[in-house]
Design a protein around this motif. Structure first.
Motif, PDB file in Angstrom:
ATOM      1  N   LEU A  15      11.543   1.935   6.005  1.00  8.87           N
ATOM      2  CA  LEU A  15      10.628   2.396   4.961  1.00  8.87           C
ATOM      3  C   LEU A  15      10.645   3.918   4.840  1.00  8.87           C
ATOM      4  O   LEU A  15      10.681   4.454   3.729  1.00  8.87           O
ATOM      5  CB  LEU A  15       9.213   1.903   5.256  1.00  8.87           C
ATOM      6  N   VAL A  16      10.653   4.612   5.946  1.00  4.64           N
ATOM      7  CA  VAL A  16      10.685   6.075   5.923  1.00  4.64           C
ATOM      8  C   VAL A  16      11.995   6.575   5.317  1.00  4.64           C
ATOM      9  O   VAL A  16      11.994   7.498   4.487  1.00  4.64           O
ATOM     10  CB  VAL A  16      10.471   6.652   7.341  1.00  4.64           C
ATOM     11  N   VAL A  17      13.103   5.957   5.667  1.00  4.40           N
ATOM     12  CA  VAL A  17      14.396   6.375   5.124  1.00  4.40           C
ATOM     13  C   VAL A  17      14.437   6.129   3.614  1.00  4.40           C
ATOM     14  O   VAL A  17      14.893   6.976   2.846  1.00  4.40           O
ATOM     15  CB  VAL A  17      15.555   5.646   5.834  1.00  4.40           C
ATOM     16  N   CYS A  18      13.913   4.973   3.173  1.00  5.76           N
ATOM     17  CA  CYS A  18      13.875   4.694   1.728  1.00  5.76           C
ATOM     18  C   CYS A  18      13.003   5.715   1.010  1.00  5.76           C
ATOM     19  O   CYS A  18      13.333   6.157  -0.089  1.00  5.76           O
ATOM     20  CB  CYS A  18      13.336   3.293   1.482  1.00  5.76           C
ATOM     21  N   LEU A  19      11.900   6.079   1.611  1.00  7.94           N
ATOM     22  CA  LEU A  19      11.018   7.066   1.018  1.00  7.94           C
ATOM     23  C   LEU A  19      11.710   8.417   0.892  1.00  7.94           C
ATOM     24  O   LEU A  19      11.591   9.098  -0.129  1.00  7.94           O
ATOM     25  CB  LEU A  19       9.741   7.202   1.855  1.00  7.94           C
ATOM     26  N   LEU A  20      12.473   8.791   1.901  1.00  5.97           N
ATOM     27  CA  LEU A  20      13.190  10.062   1.851  1.00  5.97           C
ATOM     28  C   LEU A  20      14.335  10.026   0.839  1.00  5.97           C
ATOM     29  O   LEU A  20      14.590  11.012   0.149  1.00  5.97           O
ATOM     30  CB  LEU A  20      13.741  10.410   3.233  1.00  5.97           C
ATOM     31  N   VAL A  21      15.024   8.907   0.744  1.00  4.72           N
ATOM     32  CA  VAL A  21      16.186   8.820  -0.149  1.00  4.72           C
ATOM     33  C   VAL A  21      15.760   8.719  -1.605  1.00  4.72           C
ATOM     34  O   VAL A  21      16.281   9.434  -2.466  1.00  4.72           O
ATOM     35  CB  VAL A  21      17.078   7.624   0.243  1.00  4.72           C
ATOM     36  N   PHE A  22      14.810   7.826  -1.903  1.00  2.00           N
ATOM     37  CA  PHE A  22      14.461   7.564  -3.294  1.00  2.00           C
ATOM     38  C   PHE A  22      13.275   8.374  -3.786  1.00  2.00           C
ATOM     39  O   PHE A  22      13.089   8.522  -4.982  1.00  2.00           O
ATOM     40  CB  PHE A  22      14.170   6.074  -3.497  1.00  2.00           C
ATOM     41  N   GLY A  23      12.447   8.857  -2.917  1.00  2.00           N
ATOM     42  CA  GLY A  23      11.278   9.613  -3.332  1.00  2.00           C
ATOM     43  C   GLY A  23      10.101   8.699  -3.622  1.00  2.00           C
ATOM     44  O   GLY A  23      10.246   7.523  -3.930  1.00  2.00           O
ATOM     45  N   SER A  24       8.908   9.245  -3.514  1.00  3.06           N
ATOM     46  CA  SER A  24       7.701   8.438  -3.648  1.00  3.06           C
ATOM     47  C   SER A  24       7.437   8.008  -5.092  1.00  3.06           C
ATOM     48  O   SER A  24       6.723   7.048  -5.327  1.00  3.06           O
ATOM     49  CB  SER A  24       6.501   9.203  -3.112  1.00  3.06           C
ATOM     50  N   LYS A  25       8.019   8.689  -6.075  1.00  3.65           N
ATOM     51  CA  LYS A  25       7.773   8.331  -7.468  1.00  3.65           C
ATOM     52  C   LYS A  25       8.646   7.162  -7.920  1.00  3.65           C
ATOM     53  O   LYS A  25       8.255   6.395  -8.790  1.00  3.65           O
ATOM     54  CB  LYS A  25       8.009   9.528  -8.373  1.00  3.65           C
ATOM     55  N   LYS A  26       9.814   6.994  -7.328  1.00  4.00           N
ATOM     56  CA  LYS A  26      10.737   5.931  -7.733  1.00  4.00           C
ATOM     57  C   LYS A  26      10.415   4.596  -7.079  1.00  4.00           C
ATOM     58  O   LYS A  26      10.712   3.544  -7.638  1.00  4.00           O
ATOM     59  CB  LYS A  26      12.165   6.313  -7.355  1.00  4.00           C
ATOM     60  N   LEU A  27       9.833   4.596  -5.873  1.00  9.08           N
ATOM     61  CA  LEU A  27       9.631   3.352  -5.137  1.00  9.08           C
ATOM     62  C   LEU A  27       8.738   2.345  -5.859  1.00  9.08           C
ATOM     63  O   LEU A  27       9.079   1.159  -5.898  1.00  9.08           O
ATOM     64  CB  LEU A  27       9.099   3.649  -3.733  1.00  9.08           C
ATOM     65  N   PRO A  28       7.589   2.729  -6.451  1.00  6.54           N
ATOM     66  CA  PRO A  28       6.794   1.720  -7.166  1.00  6.54           C
ATOM     67  C   PRO A  28       7.537   1.104  -8.351  1.00  6.54           C
ATOM     68  O   PRO A  28       7.431  -0.102  -8.591  1.00  6.54           O
ATOM     69  CB  PRO A  28       5.566   2.496  -7.646  1.00  6.54           C
ATOM     70  N   ASP A  29       8.314   1.904  -9.063  1.00  5.91           N
ATOM     71  CA  ASP A  29       9.095   1.375 -10.183  1.00  5.91           C
ATOM     72  C   ASP A  29      10.157   0.402  -9.696  1.00  5.91           C
ATOM     73  O   ASP A  29      10.384  -0.636 -10.316  1.00  5.91           O
ATOM     74  CB  ASP A  29       9.765   2.507 -10.961  1.00  5.91           C
ATOM     75  N   MET A  30      10.788   0.722  -8.574  1.00  2.00           N
ATOM     76  CA  MET A  30      11.800  -0.170  -8.022  1.00  2.00           C
ATOM     77  C   MET A  30      11.171  -1.480  -7.563  1.00  2.00           C
ATOM     78  O   MET A  30      11.724  -2.555  -7.787  1.00  2.00           O
ATOM     79  CB  MET A  30      12.521   0.516  -6.865  1.00  2.00           C
ATOM     80  N   ALA A  31      10.014  -1.405  -6.925  1.00  2.00           N
ATOM     81  CA  ALA A  31       9.330  -2.617  -6.463  1.00  2.00           C
ATOM     82  C   ALA A  31       8.892  -3.474  -7.645  1.00  2.00           C
ATOM     83  O   ALA A  31       8.996  -4.709  -7.609  1.00  2.00           O
ATOM     84  CB  ALA A  31       8.130  -2.236  -5.602  1.00  2.00           C
ATOM     85  N   ARG A  32       8.424  -2.847  -8.699  1.00  2.00           N
ATOM     86  CA  ARG A  32       7.999  -3.574  -9.890  1.00  2.00           C
ATOM     87  C   ARG A  32       9.183  -4.294 -10.540  1.00  2.00           C
ATOM     88  O   ARG A  32       9.088  -5.468 -10.904  1.00  2.00           O
ATOM     89  CB  ARG A  32       7.359  -2.602 -10.876  1.00  2.00           C
ATOM     90  N   SER A  33      10.305  -3.613 -10.651  1.00  2.00           N
ATOM     91  CA  SER A  33      11.475  -4.246 -11.259  1.00  2.00           C
ATOM     92  C   SER A  33      12.035  -5.345 -10.360  1.00  2.00           C
ATOM     93  O   SER A  33      12.514  -6.367 -10.860  1.00  2.00           O
ATOM     94  CB  SER A  33      12.546  -3.207 -11.571  1.00  2.00           C
ATOM     95  N   LEU A  34      11.941  -5.182  -9.050  1.00  2.60           N
ATOM     96  CA  LEU A  34      12.368  -6.234  -8.138  1.00  2.60           C
ATOM     97  C   LEU A  34      11.478  -7.464  -8.290  1.00  2.60           C
ATOM     98  O   LEU A  34      11.974  -8.604  -8.302  1.00  2.60           O
ATOM     99  CB  LEU A  34      12.343  -5.735  -6.695  1.00  2.60           C
ATOM    100  N   GLY A  35      10.180  -7.267  -8.433  1.00  2.00           N
ATOM    101  CA  GLY A  35       9.257  -8.381  -8.644  1.00  2.00           C
ATOM    102  C   GLY A  35       9.544  -9.114  -9.939  1.00  2.00           C
ATOM    103  O   GLY A  35       9.524 -10.351  -9.984  1.00  2.00           O
ATOM    104  N   ARG A  36       9.821  -8.378 -10.995  1.00  2.00           N
ATOM    105  CA  ARG A  36      10.178  -9.008 -12.278  1.00  2.00           C
ATOM    106  C   ARG A  36      11.458  -9.829 -12.142  1.00  2.00           C
ATOM    107  O   ARG A  36      11.545 -10.943 -12.653  1.00  2.00           O
ATOM    108  CB  ARG A  36      10.366  -7.946 -13.347  1.00  2.00           C
ATOM    109  N   SER A  37      12.432  -9.269 -11.463  1.00  2.00           N
ATOM    110  CA  SER A  37      13.697  -9.978 -11.279  1.00  2.00           C
ATOM    111  C   SER A  37      13.501 -11.257 -10.481  1.00  2.00           C
ATOM    112  O   SER A  37      14.097 -12.292 -10.797  1.00  2.00           O
ATOM    113  CB  SER A  37      14.707  -9.082 -10.562  1.00  2.00           C
TER     114      SER A  37
END
Length: 59
Positions: A15-37
């Motif tokens: 989780l920490v590595v994902c936060l560092l790589v993608f940034g805190s602004k991108k993670l909610p959008d990625m999670a939302r699109s994953l849920g839709r998929s």
């Protein structure tokens, strides 16, 4: 060899590595699109099962 391979601190580290790589602004959008998929995939799988007369649909 793989006994207890995934510890809670491993998940925290990922989780920490994902936060560092993608940034805190991108993670909610990625999670939302994953849920839709996932919802689309589930509905399509149900539709395929409903089309197949030999397989009973789970309740």
């Amino acid at each position: 060899m793989l006994h207890n391979a995934v510890q809670p601190w491993h998940l925290l580290l990922v989780l920490v590595v994902c936060l560092l790589v993608f940034g805190s602004k991108k993670l909610p959008d990625m999670a939302r699109s994953l849920g839709r998929s996932m919802r689309i995939l589930k509905s399509e799988a149900r539709a395929l099962r409903a089309d197949d007369p030999g397989t009973p649909e789970p309740q």
